[in-house]
Design a protein around this motif. Structure first.
Motif, mmCIF file in Angstrom:
data_model
loop_
_atom_site.group_PDB
_atom_site.id
_atom_site.type_symbol
_atom_site.label_atom_id
_atom_site.label_comp_id
_atom_site.label_asym_id
_atom_site.label_seq_id
_atom_site.Cartn_x
_atom_site.Cartn_y
_atom_site.Cartn_z
ATOM 1 N N GLY A 12 0.830 -1.205 0.000
ATOM 2 C CA GLY A 12 0.000 0.000 0.000
ATOM 3 C C GLY A 12 0.859 1.247 0.000
ATOM 4 N N GLY A 13 0.316 2.343 -0.489
ATOM 5 C CA GLY A 13 1.122 3.554 -0.629
ATOM 6 C C GLY A 13 0.527 4.806 -0.034
ATOM 7 N N GLY A 14 -0.470 4.666 0.844
ATOM 8 C CA GLY A 14 -1.129 5.832 1.423
ATOM 9 C C GLY A 14 -0.432 6.365 2.660
ATOM 10 N N SER A 15 -1.144 7.200 3.407
ATOM 11 C CA SER A 15 -0.540 7.870 4.565
ATOM 12 C C SER A 15 -0.227 6.891 5.691
ATOM 13 N N TRP A 16 -1.141 5.969 5.990
ATOM 14 C CA TRP A 16 -0.891 5.013 7.077
ATOM 15 C C TRP A 16 0.209 4.035 6.680
ATOM 16 N N ALA A 17 0.223 3.631 5.407
ATOM 17 C CA ALA A 17 1.307 2.779 4.919
ATOM 18 C C ALA A 17 2.650 3.480 5.073
ATOM 19 N N THR A 18 2.684 4.761 4.769
ATOM 20 C CA THR A 18 3.926 5.532 4.875
ATOM 21 C C THR A 18 4.364 5.666 6.327
ATOM 22 N N ALA A 19 3.412 5.891 7.216
ATOM 23 C CA ALA A 19 3.741 6.009 8.637
ATOM 24 C C ALA A 19 4.292 4.693 9.185
ATOM 25 N N ILE A 20 3.658 3.572 8.818
ATOM 26 C CA ILE A 20 4.142 2.267 9.282
ATOM 27 C C ILE A 20 5.515 1.968 8.695
ATOM 28 N N ALA A 21 5.714 2.300 7.436
ATOM 29 C CA ALA A 21 7.028 2.103 6.817
ATOM 30 C C ALA A 21 8.104 2.884 7.562
ATOM 31 N N LYS A 22 7.781 4.106 7.948
ATOM 32 C CA LYS A 22 8.726 4.933 8.709
ATOM 33 C C LYS A 22 9.131 4.242 10.007
ATOM 34 N N HIS A 29 16.031 -1.511 8.759
ATOM 35 C CA HIS A 29 16.927 -0.905 7.759
ATOM 36 C C HIS A 29 16.787 -1.543 6.382
ATOM 37 N N HIS A 30 15.714 -2.280 6.182
ATOM 38 C CA HIS A 30 15.352 -2.726 4.838
ATOM 39 C C HIS A 30 13.893 -3.169 4.854
ATOM 40 N N ILE A 31 13.147 -2.688 3.864
ATOM 41 C CA ILE A 31 11.777 -3.152 3.668
ATOM 42 C C ILE A 31 11.514 -3.292 2.175
ATOM 43 N N ASP A 43 8.463 8.880 -8.717
ATOM 44 C CA ASP A 43 8.444 10.169 -8.014
ATOM 45 C C ASP A 43 9.028 10.030 -6.617
ATOM 46 N N PHE A 44 8.697 8.924 -5.943
ATOM 47 C CA PHE A 44 9.225 8.666 -4.599
ATOM 48 C C PHE A 44 10.756 8.603 -4.653
ATOM 49 N N LYS A 45 11.292 7.866 -5.623
ATOM 50 C CA LYS A 45 12.741 7.728 -5.750
ATOM 51 C C LYS A 45 13.419 9.062 -6.051
ATOM 52 N N GLU A 46 12.764 9.886 -6.828
ATOM 53 C CA GLU A 46 13.341 11.182 -7.185
ATOM 54 C C GLU A 46 13.325 12.152 -6.009
ATOM 55 N N LEU A 47 12.239 12.124 -5.227
ATOM 56 C CA LEU A 47 12.053 13.097 -4.151
ATOM 57 C C LEU A 47 12.608 12.633 -2.807
ATOM 58 N N GLY A 48 12.664 11.304 -2.603
ATOM 59 C CA GLY A 48 13.095 10.773 -1.316
ATOM 60 C C GLY A 48 11.978 10.700 -0.298
ATOM 61 N N HIS A 49 10.758 10.960 -0.748
ATOM 62 C CA HIS A 49 9.590 10.850 0.137
ATOM 63 C C HIS A 49 8.380 10.488 -0.701
ATOM 64 N N ASN A 50 7.331 10.039 -0.045
ATOM 65 C CA ASN A 50 6.088 9.742 -0.741
ATOM 66 C C ASN A 50 5.577 11.028 -1.387
ATOM 67 N N LEU A 61 16.577 5.819 0.653
ATOM 68 C CA LEU A 61 16.102 4.954 -0.431
ATOM 69 C C LEU A 61 16.903 3.671 -0.560
ATOM 70 N N ASP A 62 18.127 3.656 -0.024
ATOM 71 C CA ASP A 62 18.931 2.437 -0.056
ATOM 72 C C ASP A 62 18.327 1.337 0.813
#
Length: 332
Positions: A12-22, A29-31, A43-50, A61-62
C-alpha cells in the motif's frame, strides 16, 4: 532479543502505509514496498519521500526495495503488512499468485472487505488458508500524521499467538511508539470499522451545528452500541474502555486529522456524498464500512440506531437534519 521477523514488506502507498514504513524501516533498515503505480514509485525515488502522502517524512532509499509487482514482493518477503484502503484490497489480491500460507500477514486496514462483508483476518484465513496464528492486526488510537510528527502514540497488536504478537512489537517500539498485545483480533478489527462510522456521525452533527454537549452524548452512546455489537458478533472477555476500542473511537471522532469526521462534516453542511468524496481526494473508510456493517447487522440484529442513521443519510438519501433529529430521540 532480536526480532524473528526480518524480511518485511509494506503493501500500500497511502498515509498510514507511509507512517508504518517509517516506523519499521528504522528497526530493520530494509523493507520491501509494493505500490500499484510505477509513476508514484519513480516520483518517490526522485524526491526521497512519498509524493502524495506525509511528504515531510524522508526515507533512505537504499533501505527500500520498491515494486509494482505484488507477486514479487509476496514471494520475497516473509511478513506482509497490508495497508490498502479496504475497498481496493480485493483488486490488489486478484493479481496475487504467490502462496501466502507460510507468510505472517499483518492487517493494518481499518475496514471490511466489500461484497464479502468480512473483516480482513477472516478473509485471509478463508480465502488464502492462512492459520489465524499467522495473522495479526495493528490498531490505534493513532493518526498517520501524528506518527509522522513523532508525537507519542500507542498501538495494539492483535494476534491469537501472543508470542508472535510480542515479537512483532519489537519492530514498532520507539521513543514515540508504545505497544501492547491482545488476542481479540475479531473485536479489534470490527471496532476499527465501527469507529469510522461513528466518526462520520460526529462529523454530521458538527456540520449541523450540534454542540459539544450533544457530541459527548453521541459518543457515549456509540461506545455502548459498539460494545453491544462486539459481544453479539464475537462474545469475549474484553473491556471496551481499553484504548484500542474507546481510544481509537475518540481520536477518530474528535480529531481534525480524521478524514471520516471531515467527510461527515461536509455531508452535514450540505455536500452530496459524491461531492464530498471528490473534494477530499482521500478515502473515508467509514463510507464503505457503513454499508458493510449495515448488511452484517441484518444478520446479527444488534440494536444500532447510530449506524442506522448514518446509513440512512449516506445510502438512503435521507435528510441529515431530519435523521439526526430523530436519532436524538433514540439515544440518551
Amino acid at each position: 532479543m532480536s526480532s524473528p521477523f526480518n524480511k518485511i514488506a509494506i503493501i500500500g502507498g497511502g498515509s498510514w502505509a507511509t507512517a508504518i514504513a517509517k516506523i519499521v524501516v528504522e528497526h530493520t533498515h530494509h523493507i520491501g514496498w509494493y505500490m500499484r503505480r510505477d509513476d508514484r514509485i519513480e516520483d518517490f525515488k526522485e524526491l526521497g519521500h512519498n509524493p502524495a502522502y506525509l511528504t515531510s517524512v524522508h526515507f533512505n532509499l537504499d533501505e527500500i526495495h520498491f515494486s509494482s509487482d505484488i507477486n514479487e514482493v509476496a514471494r520475497n518477503y516473509d511478513v506482509l503488512i497490508f495497508v490498502t484502503p479496504s475497498p481496493y484490497l480485493k483488486s490488489h489480491l486478484r493479481k496475487l499468485r504467490a502462496d501466502l500460507r507460510d507468510k505472517f500477514i499483518v492487517n493494518a486496514i481499518k475496514g471490511i472487505v466489500p461484497d464479502e462483508n468480512m473483516i480482513p483476518s477472516e478473509y485471509f484465513h478463508e480465502v488464502y488458508d492462512i492459520p489465524f496464528s499467522q495473522i495479526a492486526c495493528i490498531a490505534g488510537p493513532s493518526h498517520a500524521e501524528e506518527v509522522a510528527l513523532e508525537r507519542l502514540s500507542y498501538l495494539t497488536i492483535g494476534c491469537t499467538d501472543t508470542e508472535r504478537a510480542q515479537a512483532f512489537t519489537q519492530l514498532l517500539n520507539s521513543p514515540f511508539i508504545k505497544t501492547s498485545v491482545s488476542t481479540d483480533v475479531t473485536g479489534i478489527e470490527y471496532a476499527a470499522v465501527l469507529k469510522n462510522v461513528y466518526a462520520i456521525a460526529a462529523g454530521l452533527c458538527n456540520g449541523l451545528k450540534y454542540g459539544d454537549n450533544f457530541q459527548a452524548v453521541l459518543i457515549a452512546n456509540a461506545v455502548r452500541e459498539m460494545e453491544t455489537f462486539l459481544q453479539t458478533v464475537s462474545p469475549a472477555q474484553r473491556n471496551v474502555n481499553d484504548s484500542v476500542y474507546i481510544g481509537d473511537l475518540l481520536v477518530t471522532s474528535y480529531s481534525n486529522f480524521s478524514r471520516n469526521r471531515v467527510f461527515g462534516t461536509m455531508i452535514g453542511k450540505g455536500y452530496s456524498v459524491k461531492a464530498a468524496q471528490i473534494e477530499m481526494e482521500m478515502v473515508a473508510e467509514g463510507y464503505f464500512g457503513t454499508k458493510c456493517m449495515k448488511e452484517i447487522n441484518r444478520r446479527i440484529q444488534a440494536p444500532m440506531p447510530i449506524l442506522d442513521a448514518v446509513h440512512a443519510i449516506l445510502y438512503e438519501r435521507r435528510q441529515p437534519q431530519i435523521t439526526i433529529r430523530q436519532l436524538t430521540e433514540k439515544i440518551k
